[in-house]
Design a protein around this motif. Structure first.
Motif, short mmCIF file in Angstrom:
data_model
loop_
_atom_site.label_atom_id
_atom_site.label_comp_id
_atom_site.label_asym_id
_atom_site.label_seq_id
_atom_site.Cartn_x
_atom_site.Cartn_y
_atom_site.Cartn_z
N LYS A 1 -20.79 -13.70 24.07
CA LYS A 1 -21.41 -12.38 24.08
C LYS A 1 -20.92 -11.53 22.91
O LYS A 1 -21.72 -10.82 22.28
CB LYS A 1 -21.09 -11.67 25.41
N LYS B 1 -20.00 -12.54 20.02
CA LYS B 1 -20.60 -13.05 18.79
C LYS B 1 -22.12 -12.92 18.77
O LYS B 1 -22.77 -13.26 17.79
CB LYS B 1 -20.23 -14.53 18.60
N LYS B 2 -22.68 -12.45 19.90
CA LYS B 2 -24.14 -12.30 20.04
C LYS B 2 -24.85 -13.62 19.75
O LYS B 2 -25.86 -13.68 19.03
CB LYS B 2 -24.66 -11.19 19.11
N THR C 1 -27.13 -16.91 20.42
CA THR C 1 -28.33 -17.26 21.18
C THR C 1 -28.02 -18.47 22.06
O THR C 1 -27.06 -19.19 21.81
CB THR C 1 -29.48 -17.59 20.24
#
Length: 321
Positions: free
Chosen positions: A241, A243-244, A246
């Protein structure tokens, strides 16, 4: 001929190529279970970690311990008699006919040895203790459910802060492999796989875990082995989360490090699976996971600098190298 030709995955260069400032982190990364040990050590020795966790959970622990003690005093004899009956006269629901020999052996375990060591208790006492320990764990979890989640989250945040890192430390995902592995991206296939794995998990738990749990240590080890990947990925959710990342990037990242995740997850699940004290390890494992994430991110920074110097900006560019 229509074959799905996929490039063979090529891992990153050997660890000997990393700079001096990453050598110690690389040694730790080569043995992920060490982070579980580090997490336990830091929780019990770092006041900035254990005091906030205890302050948040102590009232729930006290209430749960009182209820658990009363429950044990009221039901121990009854449960022990029930366990003795089940071991000596296994029912068809839990013990198929072919498992009759297993139950007979289990009831006589106190007269035998495991790895040359004689057990100080008989199987009835062992199973009863595990059963009651699991019940007390459930009681404690009921009283701690919200507060222990907060304590775990704070333990992660405090561990990251203790390393002198802020939110800007976590950078976007960087591919480290020269040719990354191909992961399944099709949603329908992924859903079918997960559903299939769920069915397999239920069957395995019913057919294997329950009989094996009659023997000391074997049941806990088996459950930990089955939960290893799930546990490791769950513990690293805050990292993904931050590091965002996918879902596809997470899938590639974990596939590249699948054995690291399995080893870390197995050790973490093994400790968390212990009755009662396993709740403590759910906090220490979050600390260990944060320490592991910190070293992984330092390595990500190193590869980001390499990619920048080589003009690599995507996974597709990585495959051309």
């Amino acid at each position: 001929m229509a074959h799905d030709l996929r490039a063979r995955p090529i891992p990153p260069p050997p660890d000997t190529d990393v700079p001096d400032n990453l050598q110690h982190a690389t040694l730790r990364l080569n043995f992920p279970p060490s982070y579980v040990i580090v997490g336990v050590y830091r929780l019990f020795t770092d006041k900035s970690l254990y005091k906030p966790a205890w302050d948040k959970c102590k009232h729930g622990v006290q209430r749960g311990a009182v209820i658990g003690f009363i429950w044990t005093c009221m039901t121990y004899d009854v449960q022990k008699r029930l366990v003795r009956v089940l071991l000596n006269h296994p029912s068809s629901l839990f013990y198929p006919q072919r498992m009759a020999r297993l139950s007979k052996t289990a009831s006589e375990l106190s007269e035998e040895t495991i790895m040359g060591m004689r057990l100080p208790f008989n199987m009835t006492t062992y199973v009863t203790a595990i059963l009651i320990g699991t019940q007390i764990t459930a009681i404690l979890t009921f009283f701690l459910s919200r507060n222990i989640r907060i304590a775990r989250r704070r333990a992660w945040d405090q561990t990251v802060a203790s390393r002198g890192k802020g939110p800007d430390f976590w950078q976007p995902y960087v591919e480290e492999w020269q040719v990354p592995p191909v992961v399944e991206q099709d949603l329908r296939s992924r859903t079918i796989n997960k559903f299939g794995l769920w069915i397999i998990g239920v069957v395995v738990k019913k057919a294997i875990i329950i009989p094996l749990s009659l023997y000391p240590f074997v049941g806990t080890v088996t459950v930990a082995a089955l939960k290893c990947m799930e546990t490791a990925q769950y513990l690293h959710q805050p990292y993904f989360k931050a590091k965002k990342m996918t879902p596809h990037e997470i899938a590639i990242f974990t596939e590249e490090r699948k054995w690291d995740y399995r080893l870390f997850g197995f050790t973490a699940a093994l400790l968390e699976g212990l009755p009662i004290v396993g709740l403590v390890f759910t906090v220490s494992n979050r600390i260990g996971a944060a320490m592991w994430a910190h070293d992984l991110e330092k390595r990500q920074h190193y590869f980001a600098s390499l990619h920048e110097s080589r003009g690599v900006t995507s996974i597709q560019d990585t495959r051309k190298m």
